[in-house]
Write a protein that holds these residues in place. Structure first.
Motif, short mmCIF file in Angstrom:
data_model
loop_
_atom_site.label_atom_id
_atom_site.label_comp_id
_atom_site.label_asym_id
_atom_site.label_seq_id
_atom_site.Cartn_x
_atom_site.Cartn_y
_atom_site.Cartn_z
N VAL A 1 13.13 -72.61 -60.18
CA VAL A 1 14.52 -73.01 -59.37
C VAL A 1 14.47 -74.30 -58.88
O VAL A 1 15.48 -75.15 -58.72
CB VAL A 1 14.69 -71.82 -58.44
CG1 VAL A 1 15.90 -72.15 -57.77
CG2 VAL A 1 14.78 -70.57 -59.45
N ALA A 2 13.31 -74.70 -58.08
CA ALA A 2 13.34 -75.98 -57.19
C ALA A 2 13.31 -77.15 -58.37
O ALA A 2 14.01 -78.02 -57.94
CB ALA A 2 11.73 -75.92 -56.61
N VAL A 3 12.73 -77.18 -59.63
CA VAL A 3 12.99 -78.07 -60.54
C VAL A 3 14.46 -78.42 -60.86
O VAL A 3 15.11 -79.52 -60.78
CB VAL A 3 12.03 -78.09 -61.61
CG1 VAL A 3 12.53 -79.11 -62.89
CG2 VAL A 3 10.64 -78.29 -61.27
N ILE A 4 15.20 -77.11 -61.04
CA ILE A 4 16.58 -77.26 -61.58
C ILE A 4 17.44 -77.86 -60.41
O ILE A 4 18.35 -78.81 -60.58
CB ILE A 4 16.78 -75.73 -61.88
CG1 ILE A 4 16.36 -75.48 -63.05
CG2 ILE A 4 18.39 -75.52 -62.04
CD1 ILE A 4 16.54 -74.05 -63.63
N VAL A 5 16.96 -77.31 -59.09
CA VAL A 5 18.03 -77.71 -58.01
C VAL A 5 17.72 -79.18 -57.78
O VAL A 5 18.79 -80.16 -57.45
CB VAL A 5 17.51 -76.88 -56.84
CG1 VAL A 5 18.14 -77.78 -55.50
CG2 VAL A 5 18.15 -75.27 -56.68
N PHE A 6 16.36 -79.82 -58.04
CA PHE A 6 16.05 -81.18 -57.72
C PHE A 6 16.70 -82.01 -58.74
O PHE A 6 17.35 -83.05 -58.33
CB PHE A 6 14.78 -81.11 -57.99
CG PHE A 6 14.04 -82.91 -58.06
CD1 PHE A 6 14.08 -83.63 -57.03
CD2 PHE A 6 13.84 -83.23 -59.24
CE1 PHE A 6 13.87 -85.02 -56.92
CE2 PHE A 6 13.31 -84.53 -59.29
CZ PHE A 6 13.57 -85.52 -58.08
N LEU A 7 16.92 -81.55 -59.92
CA LEU A 7 17.53 -82.28 -61.28
C LEU A 7 19.06 -82.44 -60.97
O LEU A 7 19.52 -83.55 -61.02
CB LEU A 7 17.01 -81.54 -62.49
CG LEU A 7 15.89 -81.85 -62.96
CD1 LEU A 7 15.86 -81.24 -64.19
CD2 LEU A 7 15.31 -83.25 -63.07
N ILE A 8 19.60 -81.14 -60.44
CA ILE A 8 21.01 -81.22 -60.07
C ILE A 8 21.46 -82.07 -58.91
O ILE A 8 22.26 -83.01 -58.82
CB ILE A 8 21.38 -79.78 -59.70
CG1 ILE A 8 21.67 -78.87 -60.90
CG2 ILE A 8 22.86 -79.74 -59.14
CD1 ILE A 8 21.77 -77.53 -60.66
N LEU A 9 20.55 -82.19 -57.79
CA LEU A 9 20.86 -82.97 -56.59
C LEU A 9 20.65 -84.45 -57.15
O LEU A 9 21.25 -85.15 -56.62
CB LEU A 9 19.97 -82.71 -55.45
CG LEU A 9 20.12 -81.37 -54.78
CD1 LEU A 9 19.04 -80.97 -53.81
CD2 LEU A 9 21.41 -81.30 -54.13
N ARG A 10 19.58 -84.74 -57.97
CA ARG A 10 19.34 -85.91 -58.35
C ARG A 10 20.62 -86.60 -59.29
O ARG A 10 21.02 -87.81 -59.04
CB ARG A 10 17.88 -86.08 -59.32
CG ARG A 10 17.60 -87.50 -59.73
CD ARG A 10 16.37 -87.69 -60.16
NE ARG A 10 16.59 -87.11 -61.51
CZ ARG A 10 15.46 -87.40 -62.36
NH1 ARG A 10 14.46 -87.90 -62.23
NH2 ARG A 10 15.75 -87.05 -63.67
N ALA A 11 21.03 -85.78 -60.04
CA ALA A 11 22.33 -86.23 -60.76
C ALA A 11 23.44 -86.35 -59.98
O ALA A 11 24.45 -87.26 -60.04
CB ALA A 11 22.67 -85.09 -61.90
N VAL A 12 23.84 -85.42 -59.16
CA VAL A 12 24.74 -85.53 -58.18
C VAL A 12 24.59 -86.94 -57.00
O VAL A 12 25.67 -87.91 -57.07
CB VAL A 12 24.97 -84.36 -57.24
CG1 VAL A 12 25.86 -84.70 -56.07
CG2 VAL A 12 25.44 -83.28 -57.91
N PHE A 13 23.62 -87.23 -56.57
CA PHE A 13 23.49 -88.63 -55.73
C PHE A 13 23.30 -89.63 -56.71
O PHE A 13 23.88 -90.72 -56.35
CB PHE A 13 22.19 -88.21 -54.97
CG PHE A 13 22.34 -87.37 -54.04
CD1 PHE A 13 23.44 -87.48 -52.96
CD2 PHE A 13 21.35 -86.34 -53.69
CE1 PHE A 13 23.55 -86.73 -51.90
CE2 PHE A 13 21.63 -85.48 -52.61
CZ PHE A 13 22.75 -85.65 -51.76
N ALA A 14 22.80 -89.41 -58.14
CA ALA A 14 22.92 -90.48 -58.86
C ALA A 14 24.54 -91.04 -59.15
O ALA A 14 24.78 -92.42 -59.33
CB ALA A 14 22.14 -90.33 -60.22
N ARG A 15 25.28 -90.10 -59.49
CA ARG A 15 26.76 -90.24 -59.52
C ARG A 15 27.47 -91.27 -58.35
O ARG A 15 28.20 -92.04 -58.53
CB ARG A 15 27.45 -89.24 -60.29
CG ARG A 15 27.35 -88.70 -61.57
CD ARG A 15 27.94 -87.74 -61.90
NE ARG A 15 27.39 -86.65 -62.94
CZ ARG A 15 27.54 -85.36 -62.62
NH1 ARG A 15 28.31 -85.03 -61.97
NH2 ARG A 15 26.89 -84.73 -63.53
N ARG A 16 27.00 -90.63 -57.54
CA ARG A 16 27.70 -91.22 -56.31
C ARG A 16 27.19 -92.61 -55.88
O ARG A 16 27.86 -93.22 -55.35
CB ARG A 16 27.18 -90.10 -55.12
CG ARG A 16 28.14 -89.23 -55.01
CD ARG A 16 27.96 -88.11 -53.71
NE ARG A 16 28.73 -87.18 -53.78
CZ ARG A 16 28.60 -85.93 -52.80
NH1 ARG A 16 27.88 -86.24 -51.71
NH2 ARG A 16 29.44 -84.86 -52.93
#
Length: 60
Positions: free
Chosen positions: A42-57
């Motif tokens: 779950v931590a890896v999934i959340v990390f990847l989601i957060l990284r994708a969100v902040f990369a787009r911003r």
């Protein structure tokens, strides 16, 4: 009842008690390891989601 029979009965009772304790410890360890694996996934999934969100911003 003979003395050897008494020791056999006590030995069986002791074996069952020791086995019960060992199985409880083993199941506790298995549950702990399973929880660690689930938390890691779950931590890896959340990390990847957060990284994708902040990369787009950051691209804007």
């Amino acid at each position: 009842m003979r003395k050897s029979t008494l020791w056999t009965v006590l030995g069986v009772i002791a074996a069952v008690v020791i086995a019960w304790i060992l199985v409880n410890v083993l199941f506790s360890l298995i549950a702990f390891v399973f929880r660690l694996v689930v938390v890691a996934v779950v931590a890896v999934i959340v990390f990847l989601i957060l990284r994708a969100v902040f990369a787009r911003r950051g691209d804007d």
